[in-house]
Design a protein around this motif. Structure first.
Motif, PDB file in Angstrom:
ATOM      1  N   SER A 251       0.824  -1.202   0.000  1.00 60.37           N
ATOM      2  CA  SER A 251       0.000   0.000   0.000  1.00 60.37           C
ATOM      3  C   SER A 251       0.860   1.254   0.000  1.00 60.37           C
ATOM      4  N   VAL A 252       1.927   1.244   0.814  1.00 61.30           N
ATOM      5  CA  VAL A 252       2.839   2.392   0.849  1.00 61.30           C
ATOM      6  C   VAL A 252       3.494   2.580  -0.518  1.00 61.30           C
ATOM      7  N   PHE A 253       3.921   1.468  -1.137  1.00 59.46           N
ATOM      8  CA  PHE A 253       4.542   1.566  -2.463  1.00 59.46           C
ATOM      9  C   PHE A 253       3.540   2.135  -3.465  1.00 59.46           C
ATOM     10  N   PHE A 254       2.293   1.667  -3.394  1.00 53.67           N
ATOM     11  CA  PHE A 254       1.245   2.073  -4.331  1.00 53.67           C
ATOM     12  C   PHE A 254       1.013   3.576  -4.292  1.00 53.67           C
ATOM     13  N   TYR A 255       0.841   4.141  -3.080  1.00 49.21           N
ATOM     14  CA  TYR A 255       0.529   5.574  -3.046  1.00 49.21           C
ATOM     15  C   TYR A 255       1.765   6.456  -3.104  1.00 49.21           C
ATOM     16  N   THR A 256       2.947   5.858  -2.971  1.00 46.77           N
ATOM     17  CA  THR A 256       4.188   6.622  -3.127  1.00 46.77           C
ATOM     18  C   THR A 256       4.679   6.592  -4.566  1.00 46.77           C
ATOM     19  N   ASN A 257       4.429   5.466  -5.262  1.00 47.81           N
ATOM     20  CA  ASN A 257       4.924   5.273  -6.628  1.00 47.81           C
ATOM     21  C   ASN A 257       3.796   4.762  -7.532  1.00 47.81           C
ATOM     22  N   PRO A 258       2.735   5.537  -7.742  1.00 42.71           N
ATOM     23  CA  PRO A 258       1.587   5.028  -8.505  1.00 42.71           C
ATOM     24  C   PRO A 258       1.931   4.609  -9.933  1.00 42.71           C
ATOM     25  N   GLU A 259       2.815   5.339 -10.597  1.00 43.12           N
ATOM     26  CA  GLU A 259       3.154   4.962 -11.973  1.00 43.12           C
ATOM     27  C   GLU A 259       3.900   3.640 -12.018  1.00 43.12           C
ATOM     28  N   ALA A 260       4.797   3.422 -11.065  1.00 41.17           N
ATOM     29  CA  ALA A 260       5.509   2.146 -10.997  1.00 41.17           C
ATOM     30  C   ALA A 260       4.548   1.018 -10.653  1.00 41.17           C
ATOM     31  N   ALA A 261       3.585   1.292  -9.772  1.00 41.77           N
ATOM     32  CA  ALA A 261       2.585   0.282  -9.414  1.00 41.77           C
ATOM     33  C   ALA A 261       1.763  -0.112 -10.634  1.00 41.77           C
ATOM     34  N   LEU A 262       1.465   0.864 -11.487  1.00 43.87           N
ATOM     35  CA  LEU A 262       0.699   0.576 -12.706  1.00 43.87           C
ATOM     36  C   LEU A 262       1.527  -0.273 -13.664  1.00 43.87           C
ATOM     37  N   ASP A 263       2.820   0.018 -13.779  1.00 43.13           N
ATOM     38  CA  ASP A 263       3.705  -0.805 -14.608  1.00 43.13           C
ATOM     39  C   ASP A 263       3.712  -2.246 -14.120  1.00 43.13           C
ATOM     40  N   PRO A 270      -1.243  -8.788 -17.847  1.00 40.07           N
ATOM     41  CA  PRO A 270      -1.246  -8.137 -19.165  1.00 40.07           C
ATOM     42  C   PRO A 270      -2.603  -8.229 -19.863  1.00 40.07           C
ATOM     43  N   GLU A 271      -3.422  -9.231 -19.473  1.00 44.38           N
ATOM     44  CA  GLU A 271      -4.729  -9.370 -20.108  1.00 44.38           C
ATOM     45  C   GLU A 271      -5.678  -8.233 -19.737  1.00 44.38           C
ATOM     46  N   SER A 272      -5.342  -7.463 -18.692  1.00 42.04           N
ATOM     47  CA  SER A 272      -6.194  -6.330 -18.307  1.00 42.04           C
ATOM     48  C   SER A 272      -5.949  -5.102 -19.170  1.00 42.04           C
ATOM     49  N   LEU A 273      -4.935  -5.149 -20.022  1.00 43.00           N
ATOM     50  CA  LEU A 273      -4.673  -4.053 -20.951  1.00 43.00           C
ATOM     51  C   LEU A 273      -5.784  -4.033 -22.002  1.00 43.00           C
ATOM     52  N   PRO A 274      -6.491  -2.916 -22.162  1.00 40.63           N
ATOM     53  CA  PRO A 274      -7.595  -2.861 -23.142  1.00 40.63           C
ATOM     54  C   PRO A 274      -7.122  -3.248 -24.537  1.00 40.63           C
ATOM     55  N   LYS A 275      -7.925  -4.014 -25.236  1.00 41.90           N
ATOM     56  CA  LYS A 275      -7.569  -4.460 -26.574  1.00 41.90           C
ATOM     57  C   LYS A 275      -7.422  -3.265 -27.519  1.00 41.90           C
ATOM     58  N   GLY A 276      -6.369  -3.318 -28.318  1.00 38.65           N
ATOM     59  CA  GLY A 276      -6.131  -2.258 -29.281  1.00 38.65           C
ATOM     60  C   GLY A 276      -5.479  -1.023 -28.701  1.00 38.65           C
ATOM     61  N   MET A 277      -5.123  -1.054 -27.411  1.00 41.37           N
ATOM     62  CA  MET A 277      -4.525   0.105 -26.762  1.00 41.37           C
ATOM     63  C   MET A 277      -3.080  -0.205 -26.377  1.00 41.37           C
ATOM     64  N   THR A 278      -2.171   0.699 -26.692  1.00 48.33           N
ATOM     65  CA  THR A 278      -0.784   0.513 -26.312  1.00 48.33           C
ATOM     66  C   THR A 278      -0.634   0.671 -24.798  1.00 48.33           C
ATOM     67  N   LYS A 279       0.440   0.116 -24.269  1.00 52.49           N
ATOM     68  CA  LYS A 279       0.671   0.224 -22.832  1.00 52.49           C
ATOM     69  C   LYS A 279       0.871   1.687 -22.428  1.00 52.49           C
ATOM     70  N   ALA A 280       1.536   2.463 -23.286  1.00 52.50           N
ATOM     71  CA  ALA A 280       1.760   3.875 -22.980  1.00 52.50           C
ATOM     72  C   ALA A 280       0.438   4.630 -22.896  1.00 52.50           C
ATOM     73  N   LYS A 281      -0.488   4.344 -23.825  1.00 50.99           N
ATOM     74  CA  LYS A 281      -1.788   5.005 -23.813  1.00 50.99           C
ATOM     75  C   LYS A 281      -2.603   4.562 -22.604  1.00 50.99           C
ATOM     76  N   ALA A 282      -2.502   3.272 -22.273  1.00 49.52           N
ATOM     77  CA  ALA A 282      -3.234   2.756 -21.115  1.00 49.52           C
ATOM     78  C   ALA A 282      -2.738   3.414 -19.840  1.00 49.52           C
ATOM     79  N   LYS A 283      -1.436   3.596 -19.732  1.00 47.93           N
ATOM     80  CA  LYS A 283      -0.878   4.237 -18.537  1.00 47.93           C
ATOM     81  C   LYS A 283      -1.371   5.675 -18.426  1.00 47.93           C
ATOM     82  N   GLU A 284      -1.425   6.363 -19.558  1.00 48.80           N
ATOM     83  CA  GLU A 284      -1.871   7.755 -19.561  1.00 48.80           C
ATOM     84  C   GLU A 284      -3.313   7.876 -19.079  1.00 48.80           C
TER      85      GLU A 284
END
Length: 302
Positions: A251-263, A270-284
């Motif tokens: 939890s501490v890592f999640f709210y301190t490093n949200p972008e890293a947690a998303l990575d 990886p199956e949670s990545l929306p179909k047809g969407m790049t990882k960079a766009k999904a992160k944004e």
């Protein structure tokens, strides 16, 4: 020269992996604990649960944490009560109501996961809806994730402020995130009651709606609790403590490093990545999902 740099980089990486303390941890036997989410999908807003698997927080505690998806809080609790899983993360209100009536649910609350209620944002309505406040819900159709979802409890409590009864609205199960948002867009429901992450997921998917807030009473409530099967806890206390320690670190890592947690989330699921969407766009788009839950996890707000 480029090949030399690449070789040196790989050599350093291999050395770091070889020196990792988690190799030693992996060699010893880990105690399995099964954790039921009150959610049917592994969405990135819940990454604080499983980043500990990637970072070795649970393994450091001698625990193999396995996450299981459920169709809402009632099913998650039912599996814990029957021993199908060991830990559940449903909302506390139904459990507290039954306990207040004298029912023994067979579970023990061990940790307040979300310091603020995850339903506290209010209800969602279409942008052009005539609903301006909670009192306007009389006679309306309200979408909830599952038939027994806690969304109806919060709406019912909010209606009391208007002198209305919970039965003054009709509750319809419309599913998670985009499914409920689509039902509202198609006028199958007039409003939607859910949790912060679900609203943010729907917005990230492109749906537009506005929020009608609840009153100040919701500030006295807290969110999800970690519930443990009482018999399992009595025999496996060390494993439960290890899981909770790993969860707190995650939890501490999640709210301190949200972008890293998303990575990390997209590496694990990886199956949670929306179909047809790049990882960079999904992160944004989906970083907002993590931010909507971040502050509620913090342990320094008393």
């Amino acid at each position: 020269m480029r090949k030399i740099r690449l070789f040196v980089g790989l050599l350093v990486l291999v050395s770091l992996v070889a020196a990792s303390p988690h190799r030693a941890v992996a060699a010893k036997k880990l105690n399995t604990i099964k954790v039921t989410m009150a959610n049917p999908i592994f969405n990135p807003g819940l990454a604080f649960l499983w980043v500990g698997n990637f970072l070795g927080y649970y393994q450091d505690e001698g625990v193999d944490t396995q996450f299981v998806a459920a169709q809402g809080g009632p099913q998650a609790l039912g599996w814990v009560v029957t021993g199908r899983t060991h830990v559940g993360l449903p909302r506390p209100i139904p459990i507290l109501f039954r306990t207040a009536r004298g029912d023994d649910m067979g579970v023990v609350g061990t940790y307040i996961l979300n310091r603020d209620t995850i339903y506290g944002d209010g209800i969602a309505v279409p942008m052009n809806s005539p609903i301006k406040n909670i009192c306007d819900l009389k006679g309306k159709r309200v979408g909830i994730m599952t038939p027994k979802d806690s969304g109806r409890v919060f709406v019912g409590r909010a209606l009391l402020e208007c002198g209305l009864k919970p039965s003054d609205v009709t509750y319809l199960p419309t599913g998670v995130a985009s499914k409920s948002a689509l039902a509202m867009k198609l006028n199958r429901i007039d409003a939607w009651s859910s949790v912060d992450v679900q609203y943010t997921l729907a917005k990230a998917a492109g749906f537009q709606f506005r929020m009608v807030p609840f009153q100040g009473w919701k500030n006295d409530l807290f969110g999800n609790v970690v519930w443990v099967n009482r018999k399992y806890l009595a025999k496996n206390r060390k494993t439960v403590v290890g899981f909770l320690r790993g969860l707190a670190k995650g939890s501490v890592f999640f709210y301190t490093n949200p972008e890293a947690a998303l990575d990390i989330h997209y590496v694990l699921y990886p199956e949670s990545l929306p179909k047809g969407m790049t990882k960079a766009k999904a992160k944004e788009k989906f970083i907002q999902v993590l931010l909507s839950r971040r502050d509620k996890l913090k342990v320094d707000d008393e």
